[in-house]
Scaffold this active site. Structure first.
Site, PDB file in Angstrom:
ATOM      1  N   GLY A  44     -11.937 -10.691 -28.176  1.00  0.00           N
ATOM      2  CA  GLY A  44     -12.473 -10.571 -29.526  1.00  0.00           C
ATOM      3  C   GLY A  44     -13.966 -10.832 -29.479  1.00  0.00           C
ATOM      4  O   GLY A  44     -14.443 -11.580 -28.612  1.00  0.00           O
ATOM      5  N   GLN A  49     -22.314 -12.739 -32.531  1.00  0.00           N
ATOM      6  CA  GLN A  49     -22.336 -13.117 -31.108  1.00  0.00           C
ATOM      7  C   GLN A  49     -23.207 -12.180 -30.273  1.00  0.00           C
ATOM      8  O   GLN A  49     -23.506 -12.490 -29.118  1.00  0.00           O
ATOM      9  CB  GLN A  49     -20.920 -13.122 -30.531  1.00  0.00           C
ATOM     10  N   CYS A  88     -14.320 -19.045 -26.177  1.00  0.00           N
ATOM     11  CA  CYS A  88     -15.256 -18.267 -27.002  1.00  0.00           C
ATOM     12  C   CYS A  88     -16.353 -17.766 -26.074  1.00  0.00           C
ATOM     13  O   CYS A  88     -16.886 -18.537 -25.282  1.00  0.00           O
ATOM     14  CB  CYS A  88     -15.844 -19.167 -28.086  1.00  0.00           C
ATOM     15  N   LEU A  89     -16.684 -16.483 -26.172  1.00  0.00           N
ATOM     16  CA  LEU A  89     -17.707 -15.924 -25.280  1.00  0.00           C
ATOM     17  C   LEU A  89     -19.069 -16.593 -25.485  1.00  0.00           C
ATOM     18  O   LEU A  89     -19.916 -16.554 -24.597  1.00  0.00           O
ATOM     19  CB  LEU A  89     -17.837 -14.413 -25.482  1.00  0.00           C
ATOM     20  N   HIS A 130     -10.392 -16.630 -35.452  1.00  0.00           N
ATOM     21  CA  HIS A 130     -11.541 -17.110 -34.674  1.00  0.00           C
ATOM     22  C   HIS A 130     -12.767 -16.231 -34.942  1.00  0.00           C
ATOM     23  O   HIS A 130     -13.868 -16.742 -35.189  1.00  0.00           O
ATOM     24  CB  HIS A 130     -11.166 -17.098 -33.182  1.00  0.00           C
ATOM     25  N   GLU A 131     -12.557 -14.908 -34.919  1.00  0.00           N
ATOM     26  CA  GLU A 131     -13.690 -13.983 -35.122  1.00  0.00           C
ATOM     27  C   GLU A 131     -14.167 -14.013 -36.567  1.00  0.00           C
ATOM     28  O   GLU A 131     -15.369 -13.940 -36.834  1.00  0.00           O
ATOM     29  CB  GLU A 131     -13.311 -12.557 -34.707  1.00  0.00           C
ATOM     30  N   HIS A 134     -16.622 -16.659 -37.136  1.00  0.00           N
ATOM     31  CA  HIS A 134     -17.981 -16.335 -36.668  1.00  0.00           C
ATOM     32  C   HIS A 134     -18.806 -15.694 -37.787  1.00  0.00           C
ATOM     33  O   HIS A 134     -20.013 -15.917 -37.868  1.00  0.00           O
ATOM     34  CB  HIS A 134     -17.933 -15.369 -35.481  1.00  0.00           C
TER      35      HIS A 134
HETATM   36 NI    NI Z   1     -15.917 -17.009 -30.438  1.00  0.00          NI
END
Ligand code: NI
Length: 162
Positions: A44, A49, A88-89, A130-131, A134
């Site tokens: 995701g 991000q 998380c990236l 989660h996304e 963001h």
């Molecule tokens: Ni994330």
């Protein structure tokens, strides 16, 4: 090429703004986001991000098709919660268990501007929440109790030598 930004970049803690144009440029942004997500082996990725303040995220969860969510609204969450270890990236190397509703109903637009509603559970529901966070400038470390949050951040700072 879009690069994933990591914790410390202030855009990650700002609220993203609605997408207004469903044009070629948006399609190109989405294509580049899928590339960036694949490069970093993510499932995701949200626009903030990659330093874009747009209400847009993508998912690529195993067993599901690739999905695009534009101007999404989570309209229902299950009272039932589930626990799952998230990464998380924007926090490479940091993983911890987060409690969230087990299933959600989300409304959004696809890349062509067509509205849709989706009921999701399991890993997809997890990634969607989660996304979505963001887009609100909220990070997964904000979803755990303060003591655990401090420990997680300490661990992360050691990991990346911040
Ligand atoms: Ni994330």
């Amino acid at each position: 090429m879009l690069e994933v930004v990591t914790y410390g970049n202030e855009i990650l803690e700002q609220k993203a703004e609605p997408v207004t144009e469903f044009d070629e440029q948006l399609a190109e942004t989405i294509a580049q986001m899928f590339e960036a997500m694949k490069r970093d082996h993510g499932i995701g990725l949200a626009a903030p991000q990659v330093a874009l303040k747009k209400r847009l995220f993508i998912t690529d969860v195993e067993g599901d098709k690739r999905r695009v969510f534009i101007n999404p609204e989570i309209i229902m969450t299950s009272p039932e919660l589930s626990e799952y270890e998230e990464g998380c990236l924007s926090f490479p190397g940091l993983y911890f268990v987060v409690k969230r509703p087990a299933s959600v109903t989300i409304q959004a637009y696809n890349e062509k501007g067509k509205p849709f509603t989706l009921d999701a559970d399991g890993l997809l529901a997890r990634v969607i929440q989660h996304e979505y966070d963001h887009l609100e400038g909220k990070l997964f470390i904000d979803r755990i109790p303060p003591m655990r949050r401090e420990r997680a951040l300490l661990h992360y700072r050691r990991l990346v030598k911040m």
